[in-house]
Scaffold this active site. Structure first.
Site, PDB file in Angstrom:
ATOM      1  N   HIS A 198      44.274  33.527  34.298  1.00 31.89           N
ATOM      2  CA  HIS A 198      42.780  33.623  34.545  1.00 31.89           C
ATOM      3  C   HIS A 198      42.083  32.432  34.406  1.00 31.89           C
ATOM      4  CE1 HIS A 198      43.911  37.998  33.852  1.00 31.89           C
ATOM      5  NE2 HIS A 198      42.940  38.122  34.537  1.00 31.89           N
ATOM      6  N   GLU A 443      48.765  48.006  39.380  1.00 35.80           N
ATOM      7  CA  GLU A 443      49.258  46.707  38.864  1.00 35.80           C
ATOM      8  C   GLU A 443      50.267  46.814  37.712  1.00 35.80           C
ATOM      9  OE1 GLU A 443      45.782  44.619  37.334  1.00 35.80           O
ATOM     10  OE2 GLU A 443      45.043  46.292  36.282  1.00 35.80           O
ATOM     11  N   ASP A 467      49.215  41.054  38.503  1.00 36.20           N
ATOM     12  CA  ASP A 467      49.756  41.587  37.244  1.00 36.20           C
ATOM     13  C   ASP A 467      50.914  42.650  37.838  1.00 36.20           C
ATOM     14  OD1 ASP A 467      48.579  41.146  34.711  1.00 36.20           O
ATOM     15  OD2 ASP A 467      46.798  42.291  35.614  1.00 36.20           O
ATOM     16  N   CYS A 514      43.258  43.477  45.895  1.00 36.90           N
ATOM     17  CA  CYS A 514      42.294  42.426  45.091  1.00 36.90           C
ATOM     18  C   CYS A 514      42.947  41.318  44.166  1.00 36.90           C
ATOM     19  CB  CYS A 514      41.482  43.228  44.299  1.00 36.90           C
ATOM     20  SG  CYS A 514      42.037  43.871  42.843  1.00 36.90           S
TER      21      CYS A 514
HETATM   22  C1  PEP Z   1      45.593  41.560  39.498  1.00 28.55           C
HETATM   23  O1  PEP Z   1      46.097  41.669  38.478  1.00 28.55           O
HETATM   24  O2  PEP Z   1      45.976  41.071  40.418  1.00 28.55           O
HETATM   25  C2  PEP Z   1      43.867  41.681  39.464  1.00 28.55           C
HETATM   26  C3  PEP Z   1      43.403  41.306  40.444  1.00 28.55           C
HETATM   27  O3  PEP Z   1      43.298  41.444  38.208  1.00 28.55           O
HETATM   28  P1  PEP Z   1      43.452  40.385  37.122  1.00 28.55           P
HETATM   29  O4  PEP Z   1      43.879  38.937  37.784  1.00 28.55           O
HETATM   30  O5  PEP Z   1      42.042  40.254  36.567  1.00 28.55           O
HETATM   31  O6  PEP Z   1      44.275  40.515  36.230  1.00 28.55           O
HETATM   32 MG    MG Z   2      45.295  42.383  36.589  1.00 29.13          MG
END
Ligand code: PEP
Ligand code: MG
Length: 591
Positions: A198, A443, A467, A514
């Site tokens: 993150h 995910e 994920d 996403c």
């Molecule tokens: C992902 O897991 O691809 C996602 C978009 O969510 P995050 O990166 O916030 O876990």
């Molecule tokens: Mg995620």
């Protein structure tokens, strides 16, 4: 000093040139921000006043000592008074405020860290243990400082000082990254972290060059060293020669010009050469990211990572945002997007985004009480967020996106909670969009393998590839030691993606991506060729992805896409992808 080069994991784009700004681990436990030039002396005085206050406290403790108190007790207090009066504590941090513009807490812990490192090297056990005394004294001063926080204002983020500083740290938590957003640092270098940790995500969304997973860069790089980050190559050049510096400055100028040219595509719709429109959406972390996303040409927000609203107070006593505060935040994003859809993801805390920095799940946080699991375990907190999102839906086009779903009952319970929030608002006479769309993040491999369960009950799906890759390949996305195993072209990932898009098409519900794959220009042709029509990414990446789409003919790619999906051989997949990338129907026509 001799120049040397370090290799890490590239997580952002571009080149940064600046001086190293080292953050030692302890410095991350307190508020840290840069103060403006005009506030430096006020900040110095704040620290001086705190030191004087602690002096008084120690004197008071001394004089209150009972007659029969052991003599060691008095001696300990004497040691603390001596430490406090030593220029290393009473003066050096003041110089740090004056020269580096750190806030008082940060200046103090930086100095303590420096001293602690020196103490660690002392052979004599007795002396080495005095480190604890120094830390106790610092704690006292910090406590007083926390009580007087707010006297100095943060610099406004365009401070020239920060504009050429590159943060170098062992690791930076997502919560700490949120604090850095207000300070315009030029780049980030961390020892830890992976492609889609993150921390990497936040630096990407800030459009700031960053390299993570550098191993021990924070030990090899020294404060104020000149650094070049070549983020595309994942390389950091320490103490570059004048010649290298000049070359990179030239490259930086060329890149900036190219970026400016791409900016001209802002209003051009993302349509392939054979007429297929791809919706390009933005990922945002805070409501104030919405307006720049629109400015970058986003057709909406495909992912509002709402958990970052809950993380801004690292190092302070943790206070969750109220319904009213959340409502204001969501409404700000919704109105900024001027009628375009805003997909608000419900709280995705846990794993590398703990709600409270003191919270440690020592078992396995990535497999623990994360995201929807956490929300269903804390129904009041979830309900508060749902009410706030629903109320914001009265001001534009809002969708609710639920993260980390794997079980049917999680879908049912989430939908029931949304209905409960609606019923409450209805009763209170508060407006909301009664037909608000609700979708799930796909995910977890279990979700990708049980799609009928999802498409039946939900309005849309959004693939979280970060994920999905982490859980399918069983590698921690934040762990640089397994970063080489993070492979978005692994046949298992491609098969799952194909299953998801096919299930969405059959059910007639939209499917977006996403996760990080959506913003990776190497994959744009493959993903659109597979059938994905909505891609959500950091706003800074939108222009180049749009240009790639404008230069793509999907019908010419179909054979290659099929070949990739049929192949279980990594080399064939990569070679075919390279061939797809080299098909140029029309050369870029930007003027
Ligand atoms: C992902 O897991 O691809 C996602 C978009 O969510 P995050 O990166 O916030 O876990
Ligand atoms: Mg995620």
């Amino acid at each position: 000093m001799a120049s040397f080069t370090l290799q890490g994991i590239p997580v952002s784009r571009g080149i940064a040139i600046g001086r190293a700004h080292l953050l030692r681990p302890a410095a991350l436990d307190v508020q840290h921000y840069l103060v403006g030039q005009e506030q430096v002396e006020a900040e110095v005085q704040r620290l001086q006043a705190a030191i004087i206050q602690v002096h008084k406290e120690l004197q008071a403790i001394w004089s209150d000592l009972p007659q029969d108190a052991p003599t060691e007790l008095g001696a300990f207090i004497d040691v603390h008074v001596l430490i406090l009066s030593d220029p290393m504590i009473s003066e050096a941090p003041l110089d740090i405020i004056r020269t580096r513009h750190y806030n008082a807490e940060w200046a103090l812990v930086s100095q303590i860290d420096e001293l602690s490192a020196q103490f660690d090297e002392i052979e004599d056990d007795y002396l080495r243990e005095r480190k604890a005394d120094i830390q106790q004294v610092a704690e006292r001063v910090l406590k007083v400082l926390t009580g007087t926080a707010g006297n100095a204002m943060r610099s406004d983020g365009i401070d020239e000082r920060s504009a050429n500083m590159i943060v170098v740290a062992r690791d930076i938590s997502p919560a700490d990254m949120m604090q850095f957003r207000d300070v315009a640092f030029t780049g980030f270098v961390t020892d830890e972290g992976g492609h889609n940790s993150h921390t990497a995500i936040v630096s990407r969304s800030l459009g700031i060059p960053a390299v993570v997973g550098m191993g021990n860069a924070s030990h090899l790089i020294e404060q104020d060293d000149w650094l070049i980050i070549d983020s595309d190559a994942g390389v950091v050049i320490v103490a570059p020669s004048t010649l290298v510096l000049e070359q990179y400055r030239e490259r930086q100028t060329v890149l900036m010009k190219a970026r400016k040219k791409l900016g001209k595509l802002k209003k051009t719709p993302a349509i392939t050469q054979d007429g297929v429109e791809i919706t390009l959406l933005a990922n945002i972390e805070l409501p104030q990211d919405a307006a720049p996303a629109l400015e970058a040409g986003a057709s909406g927000v495909g992912l509002f990572r709402s958990e970052f609203l809950f993380m801004e107070s690292s190092g302070q006593e943790h206070k969750l945002p109220t319904e009213e505060e959340q409502f204001e935040a969501y409404r700000t994003a919704v109105t900024a997007m001027k009628g375009r859809p805003v997909t608000i993801r419900t709280l995705d805390v846990g794993a590398d985004k703990p709600l409270d920095t003191t919270e440690h799940n020592i078992l396995n946080p990535a497999l623990g009480l994360r995201a929807i699991r956490y929300c269903l375990a804390e129904p009041q907190l979830f309900l508060t967020q749902l009410r706030a999102i629903l109320r914001a839906s009265a001001f534009g086009s809002v969708k609710i996106l639920i993260p980390m779903m794997a079980h049917g009952f999680e879908i049912d319970q989430s939908l029931a909670m949304i209905e409960q929030a609606k019923a409450e608002l209805r009763k209170e006479g508060k407006d909301f969009d009664a037909n608000i769309a609700v979708g799930a993040m796909i995910e977890i491999p279990a979700a990708a393998l049980s799609l009928p369960m999802f498409v039946k009950k939900l309005d849309f799906l959004s693939v979280g590839t970060n994920d999905l890759i982490q859980y399918t390949l069983a590698i921690d996305r934040a762990d640089h030691e397994v970063a080489h195993l993070y492979d978005d072209l692994h046949p298992a990932i491609l098969q799952l993606l194909q299953m998801i898009i096919t299930a969405g098409e059959r059910a007639g519900i939209p499917v977006s991506i996403c996760g990080g794959m959506a913003g990776d220009i190497r994959l744009t042709r493959l993903l659109t060729g597979m059938g994905f029509r909505e891609l959500s990414m950091p706003a800074a990446l939108l222009p180049e992805i749009k240009q790639e789409i404008l230069n793509t003919r999907l019908d010419a790619l179909q054979g290659h896409v099929k070949k990739i999906l049929r192949s279980y051989d990594s080399a064939t997949i990569r070679e075919t992808l390279a061939v797809m990338g080299s098909i140029t129907p029309v050369l870029p026509t930007l003027h």
